[in-house]
Design a protein around this motif. Structure first.
Motif, PDB file in Angstrom:
ATOM      1  N   TYR A   1     -39.352  12.820  -3.233  1.00 34.48           N
ATOM      2  CA  TYR A   1     -38.671  11.748  -3.959  1.00 34.48           C
ATOM      3  C   TYR A   1     -39.436  11.343  -5.224  1.00 34.48           C
ATOM      4  N   THR A   2     -40.740  11.086  -5.095  1.00 38.83           N
ATOM      5  CA  THR A   2     -41.499  10.560  -6.236  1.00 38.83           C
ATOM      6  C   THR A   2     -41.621  11.567  -7.376  1.00 38.83           C
ATOM      7  N   SER A   3     -41.542  12.846  -7.078  1.00 38.46           N
ATOM      8  CA  SER A   3     -41.650  13.855  -8.137  1.00 38.46           C
ATOM      9  C   SER A   3     -40.461  13.815  -9.090  1.00 38.46           C
ATOM     10  N   LYS A   4     -39.385  13.172  -8.676  1.00 32.31           N
ATOM     11  CA  LYS A   4     -38.182  13.105  -9.504  1.00 32.31           C
ATOM     12  C   LYS A   4     -38.008  11.753 -10.191  1.00 32.31           C
ATOM     13  N   LEU A   5     -38.955  10.854 -10.013  1.00 35.83           N
ATOM     14  CA  LEU A   5     -38.822   9.515 -10.576  1.00 35.83           C
ATOM     15  C   LEU A   5     -38.840   9.522 -12.099  1.00 35.83           C
ATOM     16  N   ASP A   6     -37.961   8.725 -12.672  1.00 32.07           N
ATOM     17  CA  ASP A   6     -37.914   8.502 -14.113  1.00 32.07           C
ATOM     18  C   ASP A   6     -37.926   9.831 -14.885  1.00 32.07           C
ATOM     19  N   ASP A   7     -37.062  10.729 -14.490  1.00 37.72           N
ATOM     20  CA  ASP A   7     -36.924  12.039 -15.145  1.00 37.72           C
ATOM     21  C   ASP A   7     -38.228  12.830 -15.190  1.00 37.72           C
ATOM     22  N   GLY A   8     -39.067  12.662 -14.190  1.00 36.14           N
ATOM     23  CA  GLY A   8     -40.302  13.436 -14.104  1.00 36.14           C
ATOM     24  C   GLY A   8     -41.466  12.898 -14.916  1.00 36.14           C
ATOM     25  N   SER A   9     -41.325  11.739 -15.569  1.00 32.99           N
ATOM     26  CA  SER A   9     -42.427  11.210 -16.382  1.00 32.99           C
ATOM     27  C   SER A   9     -43.463  10.456 -15.554  1.00 32.99           C
ATOM     28  N   VAL A  10     -43.134  10.140 -14.302  1.00 31.17           N
ATOM     29  CA  VAL A  10     -44.056   9.436 -13.425  1.00 31.17           C
ATOM     30  C   VAL A  10     -45.009  10.440 -12.793  1.00 31.17           C
ATOM     31  N   ARG A  11     -46.275  10.122 -12.802  1.00 31.40           N
ATOM     32  CA  ARG A  11     -47.296  10.999 -12.215  1.00 31.40           C
ATOM     33  C   ARG A  11     -47.708  10.433 -10.860  1.00 31.40           C
ATOM     34  N   SER A  12     -47.663  11.250  -9.828  1.00 28.33           N
ATOM     35  CA  SER A  12     -48.068  10.838  -8.479  1.00 28.33           C
ATOM     36  C   SER A  12     -49.481  11.330  -8.197  1.00 28.33           C
TER      37      SER A  12
END
Length: 149
Positions: free
Chosen positions: A70-81
């Motif tokens: 889920y988190t890898s797709k946040l905000d069109d991929g601009s979010v870094r996990s």
């Protein structure tokens, strides 16, 4: 004082960097995680200084794969996990913390004496929870146990 320690093992720390500094976005993140049946425990939001910020939270290690998909797709991929699994949470509980200035300082000093770093910390009026690596757990637990003596 009547201090007790509670331990939780197999804890994953997730930090989402570069998320929108928008409480609706953050609420949506936690709503989605909740709909996945994942319990979130410790939460820390960095102070907002621009339109982007960082958010950290903990989950059980077993839920990591679901969260990352889920988190890898946040905000069109601009979010870094950033992920750190295999941690332990130690919660220090004591109702008398409410009227005990300096209690947190004692906790920090004991963790420092253990030569460990705190990955994440959350507090309430009567509880301080620290997240430490599994490698540091035994030493930190022993040091914090002196509060309960």
């Amino acid at each position: 004082m009547n201090t007790s320690l509670t331990v939780y093992e197999d804890v994953t720390l997730i930090t989402l960097q570069n998320i929108p500094a928008d409480i609706r976005f953050i609420a949506d993140v936690f709503e989605k995680i909740g709909s996945m049946g994942v319990d979130v425990d410790m939460i820390s939001l960095s102070p907002v200084q621009s339109s982007r910020t960082s958010l950290s939270f903990t989950i059980n290690d077993d839920d990591l794969v679901n969260i990352l998909s889920y988190t890898s797709k946040l905000d069109d991929g601009s979010v870094r996990s950033i992920v750190s699994n295999g941690n332990c949470k130690i919660s220090i509980n004591d109702e008398s913390m409410v009227n005990s200035p300096g209690f947190a300082a004692k906790v920090f000093a004991l963790v420092a004496d253990a030569k460990a770093e705190i990955r994440l910390i959350t507090t309430s009026e009567s509880q301080i929870s620290v997240l430490v690596t599994k490698a540091d757990f035994n030493e930190v637990y022993a040091k914090l146990g002196t509060l309960a003596e």
